[in-house]
Write a protein that holds these residues in place. Structure first.
Motif, PDB file in Angstrom:
ATOM      1  N   ALA A 239       0.833  -1.203   0.000  1.00  0.00           N
ATOM      2  CA  ALA A 239       0.000   0.000   0.000  1.00  0.00           C
ATOM      3  C   ALA A 239       0.866   1.251   0.000  1.00  0.00           C
ATOM      4  CB  ALA A 239      -0.922   0.013   1.224  1.00  0.00           C
ATOM      5  N   HIS A 240       0.438   2.212  -0.770  1.00  0.00           N
ATOM      6  CA  HIS A 240       1.062   3.534  -0.762  1.00  0.00           C
ATOM      7  C   HIS A 240      -0.034   4.544  -1.090  1.00  0.00           C
ATOM      8  CE1 HIS A 240       3.761   6.871  -1.325  1.00  0.00           C
ATOM      9  NE2 HIS A 240       3.285   7.061  -2.548  1.00  0.00           N
ATOM     10  N   ASN A 241      -0.198   5.547  -0.265  1.00  0.00           N
ATOM     11  CA  ASN A 241      -1.331   6.465  -0.403  1.00  0.00           C
ATOM     12  C   ASN A 241      -1.011   7.672  -1.279  1.00  0.00           C
ATOM     13  OD1 ASN A 241      -2.818   4.821   1.248  1.00  0.00           O
ATOM     14  ND2 ASN A 241      -2.438   6.020   3.109  1.00  0.00           N
ATOM     15  N   VAL A 242      -1.899   7.914  -2.247  1.00  0.00           N
ATOM     16  CA  VAL A 242      -1.785   9.151  -3.023  1.00  0.00           C
ATOM     17  C   VAL A 242      -2.362  10.328  -2.244  1.00  0.00           C
ATOM     18  CG1 VAL A 242      -1.817   7.983  -5.253  1.00  0.00           C
ATOM     19  CG2 VAL A 242      -3.986   8.705  -4.224  1.00  0.00           C
ATOM     20  N   GLU A 243      -3.174  10.046  -1.227  1.00  0.00           N
ATOM     21  CA  GLU A 243      -3.744  10.999  -0.266  1.00  0.00           C
ATOM     22  C   GLU A 243      -4.830  11.904  -0.860  1.00  0.00           C
ATOM     23  OE1 GLU A 243      -3.148  10.256   2.578  1.00  0.00           O
ATOM     24  OE2 GLU A 243      -1.059   9.655   2.841  1.00  0.00           O
ATOM     25  N   THR A 244      -4.585  12.492  -2.024  1.00  0.00           N
ATOM     26  CA  THR A 244      -5.552  13.427  -2.598  1.00  0.00           C
ATOM     27  C   THR A 244      -5.403  13.443  -4.117  1.00  0.00           C
ATOM     28  OG1 THR A 244      -6.401  15.707  -2.475  1.00  0.00           O
ATOM     29  CG2 THR A 244      -4.007  15.426  -2.421  1.00  0.00           C
ATOM     30  N   VAL A 245      -6.184  14.274  -4.758  1.00  0.00           N
ATOM     31  CA  VAL A 245      -6.129  14.363  -6.223  1.00  0.00           C
ATOM     32  C   VAL A 245      -4.841  15.071  -6.645  1.00  0.00           C
ATOM     33  CG1 VAL A 245      -8.629  14.353  -6.431  1.00  0.00           C
ATOM     34  CG2 VAL A 245      -7.435  16.534  -6.202  1.00  0.00           C
ATOM     35  N   GLU A 246      -4.494  14.914  -7.910  1.00  0.00           N
ATOM     36  CA  GLU A 246      -3.214  15.439  -8.388  1.00  0.00           C
ATOM     37  C   GLU A 246      -3.113  16.958  -8.251  1.00  0.00           C
ATOM     38  OE1 GLU A 246      -0.152  14.890 -12.166  1.00  0.00           O
ATOM     39  OE2 GLU A 246      -2.243  14.281 -12.378  1.00  0.00           O
ATOM     40  N   ALA A 247      -4.192  17.667  -8.549  1.00  0.00           N
ATOM     41  CA  ALA A 247      -4.156  19.131  -8.520  1.00  0.00           C
ATOM     42  C   ALA A 247      -3.912  19.694  -7.122  1.00  0.00           C
ATOM     43  CB  ALA A 247      -5.462  19.695  -9.083  1.00  0.00           C
ATOM     44  N   LEU A 248      -4.342  18.975  -6.099  1.00  0.00           N
ATOM     45  CA  LEU A 248      -4.206  19.470  -4.721  1.00  0.00           C
ATOM     46  C   LEU A 248      -2.979  18.922  -4.002  1.00  0.00           C
ATOM     47  CD1 LEU A 248      -7.919  19.332  -3.472  1.00  0.00           C
ATOM     48  CD2 LEU A 248      -6.643  21.296  -4.347  1.00  0.00           C
ATOM     49  N   THR A 249      -2.268  18.007  -4.632  1.00  0.00           N
ATOM     50  CA  THR A 249      -1.110  17.389  -3.974  1.00  0.00           C
ATOM     51  C   THR A 249      -0.088  18.404  -3.451  1.00  0.00           C
ATOM     52  OG1 THR A 249      -1.348  15.323  -5.213  1.00  0.00           O
ATOM     53  CG2 THR A 249       0.827  15.796  -4.309  1.00  0.00           C
ATOM     54  N   PRO A 250       0.279  19.448  -4.217  1.00  0.00           N
ATOM     55  CA  PRO A 250       1.267  20.406  -3.695  1.00  0.00           C
ATOM     56  C   PRO A 250       0.796  21.166  -2.463  1.00  0.00           C
ATOM     57  CG  PRO A 250       1.001  20.643  -6.078  1.00  0.00           C
ATOM     58  CD  PRO A 250      -0.109  19.769  -5.609  1.00  0.00           C
ATOM     59  N   THR A 258       4.934  13.749  -4.833  1.00  0.00           N
ATOM     60  CA  THR A 258       4.124  14.129  -5.994  1.00  0.00           C
ATOM     61  C   THR A 258       3.176  12.992  -6.346  1.00  0.00           C
ATOM     62  OG1 THR A 258       5.605  13.225  -7.698  1.00  0.00           O
ATOM     63  CG2 THR A 258       6.072  15.460  -6.897  1.00  0.00           C
ATOM     64  N   PHE A 259       2.115  13.320  -7.017  1.00  0.00           N
ATOM     65  CA  PHE A 259       1.121  12.331  -7.420  1.00  0.00           C
ATOM     66  C   PHE A 259       1.736  11.318  -8.381  1.00  0.00           C
ATOM     67  CE2 PHE A 259      -2.507  10.798  -9.889  1.00  0.00           C
ATOM     68  CZ  PHE A 259      -3.438  10.520  -8.902  1.00  0.00           C
ATOM     69  N   ARG A 260       2.501  11.792  -9.346  1.00  0.00           N
ATOM     70  CA  ARG A 260       3.118  10.899 -10.329  1.00  0.00           C
ATOM     71  C   ARG A 260       4.149   9.965  -9.693  1.00  0.00           C
ATOM     72  NH1 ARG A 260      -0.095  10.372 -14.644  1.00  0.00           N
ATOM     73  NH2 ARG A 260      -1.387  12.242 -14.552  1.00  0.00           N
ATOM     74  N   GLN A 261       4.863  10.475  -8.712  1.00  0.00           N
ATOM     75  CA  GLN A 261       5.847   9.645  -8.018  1.00  0.00           C
ATOM     76  C   GLN A 261       5.154   8.519  -7.265  1.00  0.00           C
ATOM     77  OE1 GLN A 261       9.698  11.275  -6.392  1.00  0.00           O
ATOM     78  NE2 GLN A 261       8.575  11.055  -4.474  1.00  0.00           N
ATOM     79  N   SER A 262       4.007   8.833  -6.672  1.00  0.00           N
ATOM     80  CA  SER A 262       3.235   7.807  -5.972  1.00  0.00           C
ATOM     81  C   SER A 262       2.714   6.755  -6.936  1.00  0.00           C
ATOM     82  CB  SER A 262       2.059   8.459  -5.219  1.00  0.00           C
ATOM     83  OG  SER A 262       2.533   9.258  -4.156  1.00  0.00           O
ATOM     84  N   LEU A 263       2.266   7.182  -8.114  1.00  0.00           N
ATOM     85  CA  LEU A 263       1.809   6.223  -9.118  1.00  0.00           C
ATOM     86  C   LEU A 263       2.933   5.270  -9.526  1.00  0.00           C
ATOM     87  CD1 LEU A 263      -0.387   8.402 -11.528  1.00  0.00           C
ATOM     88  CD2 LEU A 263      -1.182   6.768  -9.811  1.00  0.00           C
ATOM     89  N   SER A 264       4.151   5.802  -9.675  1.00  0.00           N
ATOM     90  CA  SER A 264       5.282   4.953 -10.079  1.00  0.00           C
ATOM     91  C   SER A 264       5.617   3.936  -9.003  1.00  0.00           C
ATOM     92  CB  SER A 264       6.505   5.823 -10.392  1.00  0.00           C
ATOM     93  OG  SER A 264       7.018   6.433  -9.220  1.00  0.00           O
ATOM     94  N   VAL A 265       5.454   4.301  -7.726  1.00  0.00           N
ATOM     95  CA  VAL A 265       5.694   3.359  -6.624  1.00  0.00           C
ATOM     96  C   VAL A 265       4.708   2.197  -6.708  1.00  0.00           C
ATOM     97  CG1 VAL A 265       5.535   3.060  -4.113  1.00  0.00           C
ATOM     98  CG2 VAL A 265       6.728   5.042  -5.063  1.00  0.00           C
ATOM     99  N   LEU A 266       3.419   2.512  -6.877  1.00  0.00           N
ATOM    100  CA  LEU A 266       2.386   1.477  -6.949  1.00  0.00           C
ATOM    101  C   LEU A 266       2.561   0.594  -8.181  1.00  0.00           C
ATOM    102  CD1 LEU A 266      -0.555   3.783  -5.870  1.00  0.00           C
ATOM    103  CD2 LEU A 266       0.248   1.787  -4.590  1.00  0.00           C
ATOM    104  N   GLU A 267       2.901   1.201  -9.293  1.00  0.00           N
ATOM    105  CA  GLU A 267       3.093   0.444 -10.528  1.00  0.00           C
ATOM    106  C   GLU A 267       4.275  -0.515 -10.413  1.00  0.00           C
ATOM    107  OE1 GLU A 267       3.289   1.369 -15.314  1.00  0.00           O
ATOM    108  OE2 GLU A 267       4.150   2.835 -13.917  1.00  0.00           O
ATOM    109  N   HIS A 268       5.380  -0.035  -9.833  1.00  0.00           N
ATOM    110  CA  HIS A 268       6.572  -0.875  -9.731  1.00  0.00           C
ATOM    111  C   HIS A 268       6.354  -2.014  -8.738  1.00  0.00           C
ATOM    112  CE1 HIS A 268      10.805  -1.737 -10.310  1.00  0.00           C
ATOM    113  NE2 HIS A 268      10.949  -1.860  -8.993  1.00  0.00           N
TER     114      HIS A 268
END
Length: 393
Positions: A239-250, A258-268
């Motif tokens: 499990a790894h949490n993106v926490e919120t939508v991409e626009a509000l991540t910062p 970052t949202f994209r970095q979290s996606l890469s963790v889950l994908e890998h």
């Protein structure tokens, strides 16, 4: 003698009385006219305000305490005080072994439900349904997300080399069916604590091989090698949490996430052979419907299996404000939308957290195959529909 009398008169200008060997100093001169004083007081009282002056029919301005601008906490977000045998046993074992939980550090409102197990069953079955989320690598994080109440520091204390063994020992005692391991972010460590994390999982599986283990990790600053280290440790759910939508991540998470970095963790993690990948999103931080839909689409692209939705609740006044309290009906709608997008399992509700009753949810709904059966039926239905459509009338 004259000098002594002069000294006494300068130190004690008011009359002195000796009572049982002690000198008594009067606050007022003894020759004050007491009768005159009482007369003045009576006269002041008579001329002062009466009871009618305090009881007025005219409307007065009310004093309102607290924050009137922010939304009020609805009743469906209020929880009971935690108690129970399973709750007390877990708490005592944690204290004895000097372990930390995100349940306590993050002030989770569901601690009583998760640690208390399942109601209406035997004690052993109830314990197996209980979920505890152990926080590894101390209680101090190197990041400062705006929603999280965990302590922060650039230089947290060093890792405890005995923590993996202590954690495995404690968990093997409890008789739980499912355990969630998480950690603070440790950007001060070369590997972000990945090997420490993996060692803990390995020791748990040795002591309790029947136990299902979920690892809720950080992003390891985007290091996929560190993700692989944890993913190959023998866990059941990554499990790894993106926490919120991409626009509000910062605005919600630490600037290093970052949202994209979290996606890469889950994908890998999924590419490393992990059976189930999982993430969580908070609602009520300012997101809109299209942003949530975009996030779900991106999660499905990287083959995330499980998603949970929960209400953001402000830990303290130092943290970001709640934008709105989402109604249970809206959570139910997001659950249906995510299921229709073919997520393996969805938990959605105001009090749902990433690991909220994870044992109960996963053991009964995912890892025992109920959701897989639902997905299979759906695919069969689609196949039958396509076959019927291809038959000429």
């Amino acid at each position: 003698m004259a000098s002594t009398s002069l000294l006494k008169s300068s130190l004690y200008p008011r009359p002195l009385y000796r009572v049982r060997g002690h000198v008594r100093h009067l606050a007022t001169p003894s020759n004050l006219n007491t009768k005159h004083s009482k007369t003045n007081f009576t006269q002041d009282l008579a001329e002062g305000p009466s009871l009618d002056d305090f009881i007025s029919r005219d409307s007065v301005e009310k004093v309102v305490l607290g924050n009137t601008k922010g939304p009020r906490l609805p009743d469906f977000l209020k929880t009971k005080i935690p108690s129970g045998a399973s709750y007390n046993k877990i708490k005592n074992d944690l204290r004895g072994l000097n372990l930390h939980t995100v349940c306590e550090e993050a002030r989770c409102p569901n601690i009583g439900d998760c640690w208390g197990g399942k109601e209406g069953v035997s004690e052993e079955e109830g314990r197996r349904a209980a979920t505890a989320t152990i926080m590894l690598m101390g209680d101090t994080c190197t990041r400062g997300c705006r929603f999280c109440s965990v302590k922060t520091s650039r230089t947290p204390p060093p890792l405890d080399p005995h923590e993996p063994e202590n954690t495995a020992e404690a968990i093997s005692r409890w008789g739980l069916g499912y355990i969630v391991l998480t950690s603070v972010d440790r950007d001060d460590l070369v590997d972000g604590g990945a090997h420490h994390f993996a060692e803990t999982i390995t020791k748990i599986k040795r002591k309790a091989p029947q136990l299902l283990v979920e690892a809720l990790t950080g992003d390891f600053r985007g290091s996929l090698d560190c993700v692989s280290t944890v993913a190959k440790s023998g866990l059941d759910v990554y499990a790894h949490n993106v926490e919120t939508v991409e626009a509000l991540t910062p605005y919600v998470r630490d600037r290093r996430a970052t949202f994209r970095q979290s996606l890469s963790v889950l994908e890998h993690a999924k590419k490393q052979g992990v059976r189930i990948t999982k993430t969580s999103m908070m609602l009520g931080v300012g997101e809109n419907e299209e942003q949530v839909m975009d996030a779900l689409r991106e999660l499905r692209k990287v083959d995330v299996d499980v998603v949970t939705f929960g209400q953001y609740m402000r830990p303290t006044k130092r943290h970001m404000k709640v934008d709105r309290y989402v109604e249970p009906a809206e959570f139910a709608r997001w659950k249906q939308i995510a299921e229709d997008m073919d997520f393996l399992y969805v938990a959605s509700g105001p009090l749902v957290r990433s690991s909220y009753k994870a044992g109960e949810y996963f053991i009964e709904n995912v890892l025992k195959g109920k959701s897989l059966e639902r997905r299979t039926k759906k695919l069969l239905t689609q196949d039958m529909t396509s076959v019927e459509g291809s038959i000429p009338s």
